[in-house]
Write a protein that holds these residues in place. Structure first.
Motif, PDB file in Angstrom:
ATOM      1  N   TRP A 181       0.839  -1.196   0.000  1.00 41.55           N
ATOM      2  CA  TRP A 181       0.000   0.000   0.000  1.00 41.55           C
ATOM      3  C   TRP A 181       0.874   1.246   0.000  1.00 41.55           C
ATOM      4  O   TRP A 181       1.990   1.242   0.522  1.00 41.55           O
ATOM      5  CB  TRP A 181      -0.868   0.049   1.266  1.00 41.55           C
ATOM      6  CG  TRP A 181      -1.640  -1.195   1.568  1.00 41.55           C
ATOM      7  CD1 TRP A 181      -1.186  -2.318   2.223  1.00 41.55           C
ATOM      8  CD2 TRP A 181      -3.008  -1.452   1.248  1.00 41.55           C
ATOM      9  NE1 TRP A 181      -2.179  -3.252   2.327  1.00 41.55           N
ATOM     10  CE2 TRP A 181      -3.320  -2.743   1.739  1.00 41.55           C
ATOM     11  CE3 TRP A 181      -4.013  -0.727   0.614  1.00 41.55           C
ATOM     12  CZ2 TRP A 181      -4.567  -3.320   1.600  1.00 41.55           C
ATOM     13  CZ3 TRP A 181      -5.265  -1.292   0.473  1.00 41.55           C
ATOM     14  CH2 TRP A 181      -5.535  -2.572   0.961  1.00 41.55           C
ATOM     15  N   LEU A 182       0.338   2.330  -0.544  1.00 42.31           N
ATOM     16  CA  LEU A 182       0.895   3.665  -0.375  1.00 42.31           C
ATOM     17  C   LEU A 182      -0.159   4.514   0.327  1.00 42.31           C
ATOM     18  O   LEU A 182      -1.358   4.344   0.087  1.00 42.31           O
ATOM     19  CB  LEU A 182       1.266   4.293  -1.716  1.00 42.31           C
ATOM     20  CG  LEU A 182       2.511   3.729  -2.421  1.00 42.31           C
ATOM     21  CD1 LEU A 182       2.693   4.393  -3.787  1.00 42.31           C
ATOM     22  CD2 LEU A 182       3.768   3.906  -1.578  1.00 42.31           C
ATOM     23  N   ALA A 190      -3.744   3.571  -0.948  1.00 41.18           N
ATOM     24  CA  ALA A 190      -3.860   3.173  -2.352  1.00 41.18           C
ATOM     25  C   ALA A 190      -3.166   1.826  -2.514  1.00 41.18           C
ATOM     26  O   ALA A 190      -1.967   1.707  -2.246  1.00 41.18           O
ATOM     27  CB  ALA A 190      -3.206   4.210  -3.267  1.00 41.18           C
ATOM     28  N   VAL A 192      -1.175  -1.140  -4.181  1.00 38.05           N
ATOM     29  CA  VAL A 192      -0.215  -1.131  -5.294  1.00 38.05           C
ATOM     30  C   VAL A 192       0.208  -2.527  -5.730  1.00 38.05           C
ATOM     31  O   VAL A 192       1.087  -2.669  -6.582  1.00 38.05           O
ATOM     32  CB  VAL A 192       1.030  -0.285  -4.935  1.00 38.05           C
ATOM     33  CG1 VAL A 192       0.636   1.166  -4.718  1.00 38.05           C
ATOM     34  CG2 VAL A 192       1.755  -0.824  -3.706  1.00 38.05           C
ATOM     35  N   TRP A 204       3.029  -1.776  -8.964  1.00 38.82           N
ATOM     36  CA  TRP A 204       2.656  -0.599  -9.754  1.00 38.82           C
ATOM     37  C   TRP A 204       1.651   0.254  -8.982  1.00 38.82           C
ATOM     38  O   TRP A 204       0.751  -0.276  -8.333  1.00 38.82           O
ATOM     39  CB  TRP A 204       2.046  -1.003 -11.104  1.00 38.82           C
ATOM     40  CG  TRP A 204       3.067  -1.491 -12.069  1.00 38.82           C
ATOM     41  CD1 TRP A 204       3.468  -2.776 -12.283  1.00 38.82           C
ATOM     42  CD2 TRP A 204       3.853  -0.685 -12.956  1.00 38.82           C
ATOM     43  NE1 TRP A 204       4.444  -2.828 -13.237  1.00 38.82           N
ATOM     44  CE2 TRP A 204       4.700  -1.564 -13.674  1.00 38.82           C
ATOM     45  CE3 TRP A 204       3.920   0.684 -13.221  1.00 38.82           C
ATOM     46  CZ2 TRP A 204       5.598  -1.099 -14.630  1.00 38.82           C
ATOM     47  CZ3 TRP A 204       4.815   1.141 -14.177  1.00 38.82           C
ATOM     48  CH2 TRP A 204       5.641   0.246 -14.868  1.00 38.82           C
ATOM     49  N   SER A 205       1.857   1.563  -9.084  1.00 34.79           N
ATOM     50  CA  SER A 205       0.936   2.490  -8.425  1.00 34.79           C
ATOM     51  C   SER A 205       0.401   3.507  -9.426  1.00 34.79           C
ATOM     52  O   SER A 205       1.176   4.135 -10.150  1.00 34.79           O
ATOM     53  CB  SER A 205       1.651   3.229  -7.285  1.00 34.79           C
ATOM     54  OG  SER A 205       0.817   4.248  -6.756  1.00 34.79           O
ATOM     55  N   VAL A 209       3.479   9.036  -6.255  1.00 34.40           N
ATOM     56  CA  VAL A 209       4.351   8.856  -5.096  1.00 34.40           C
ATOM     57  C   VAL A 209       4.747  10.203  -4.493  1.00 34.40           C
ATOM     58  O   VAL A 209       5.100  10.284  -3.319  1.00 34.40           O
ATOM     59  CB  VAL A 209       5.592   8.036  -5.505  1.00 34.40           C
ATOM     60  CG1 VAL A 209       6.608   7.949  -4.378  1.00 34.40           C
ATOM     61  CG2 VAL A 209       5.168   6.631  -5.928  1.00 34.40           C
ATOM     62  N   PHE A 215       4.783   3.868   2.727  1.00 32.81           N
ATOM     63  CA  PHE A 215       4.670   2.527   2.145  1.00 32.81           C
ATOM     64  C   PHE A 215       4.484   1.514   3.258  1.00 32.81           C
ATOM     65  O   PHE A 215       5.086   1.621   4.332  1.00 32.81           O
ATOM     66  CB  PHE A 215       5.935   2.214   1.353  1.00 32.81           C
ATOM     67  CG  PHE A 215       5.974   0.835   0.748  1.00 32.81           C
ATOM     68  CD1 PHE A 215       5.342   0.574  -0.462  1.00 32.81           C
ATOM     69  CD2 PHE A 215       6.654  -0.185   1.388  1.00 32.81           C
ATOM     70  CE1 PHE A 215       5.396  -0.699  -1.026  1.00 32.81           C
ATOM     71  CE2 PHE A 215       6.714  -1.463   0.828  1.00 32.81           C
ATOM     72  CZ  PHE A 215       6.072  -1.713  -0.379  1.00 32.81           C
TER      73      PHE A 215
END
Length: 242
Positions: A181-182, A190, A192, A204-205, A209, A215
């Motif tokens: 996750w971010l 979000a 990822v 992938w996001s 960033v 993270f």
């Protein structure tokens, strides 16, 4: 699709290359024509090659096109009989203007002429800026105190590529997996990507960033509930690479 440096150099060597645009082909044809001129291979000052490569490298370092440097004074010359007349108006092709300069004018060893051609190809083909990149160290939480690793996060046209490498986490299977996750400053998560082993993972996001810099990796169970389990095993903060 952009033409690669290898394709440009292959074309200069006389190999058939289909990826060139008509404009690229015309410009490289000028280089080939100049290299075929007998005067190109006359013995120059021994330091010519170093001056050529240094000048082009300096222009590339400054992030400016090669042709943007101000031209040095050129002594008038008498055109050879039968030679085509130079254009009287309009913008000359950049390669012709470049080779009119004394610093890289006709006259040079084979090595110097080759250095000119290759340096021009690399300068033209590599003018795009480096991609935006972040990096971070990831550490284990109380659920995985021995876990540690690192990650790089690179901006691509399709999103942010996250390359994660970590040790100390057991391989998960049988409906259990890891979810990365971010999170932004407002606490919005979000997702990822998911994986089973963290030794070498590409995530992938779609979230930027630049804003989602926190993270984490959680242990998840495939039970139909897509939200975070809260069982964090890895954490880190992304920082821009200078």
């Amino acid at each position: 699709m952009s033409t690669s440096d290898d394709d440009r150099i292959a074309y200069l060597s006389g190999e058939p290359v289909d990826s060139l645009t008509p404009q690229e082909r015309a410009e490289l044809d000028e280089v080939r024509g100049l290299l075929a001129t007998p005067a190109t291979w006359e013995e120059p000052d021994a330091a010519l090659e170093d001056r050529i490569v240094s000048a082009i490298a300096e222009e590339a370092r400054r992030g400016r096109p090669v042709e943007s440097a101000p031209p040095a004074p050129v002594a008038p010359s008498t055109p050879k009989p039968g030679a085509p007349e130079a254009p009287k108006s309009g913008r000359e092709p950049w390669l012709r203007r470049l080779f009119r300069r004394p610093a890289i004018a006709f006259g040079g060893l084979a090595a110097a002429a080759t250095a000119i051609a290759v340096a021009i190809v690399l300068a033209v083909g590599s003018s795009s800026p480096a991609p935006l990149q972040f990096a971070m160290v990831v550490s284990g939480t109380s659920l995985a105190p021995g876990a540690h690793g690192s990650a790089t996060l690179t901006k691509m046209s399709s999103g942010w590529e996250i390359q994660l490498s970590a040790t100390g986490l057991p391989h998960l299977a049988n409906g259990r997996y890891y979810q990365a996750w971010l999170k932004n400053a407002a606490g919005i998560l979000a997702p990822v990507g998911t994986f089973n082993d963290a030794r070498h993972v590409i995530l992938w996001s779609g979230a930027p960033v630049t804003q989602f810099r926190s993270f984490s990796v959680t242990e998840q169970l495939a039970n139909g509930n897509p939200v975070s389990s809260g069982r964090r095993v890895l954490v880190g903060i992304a920082h821009p690479v200078h």
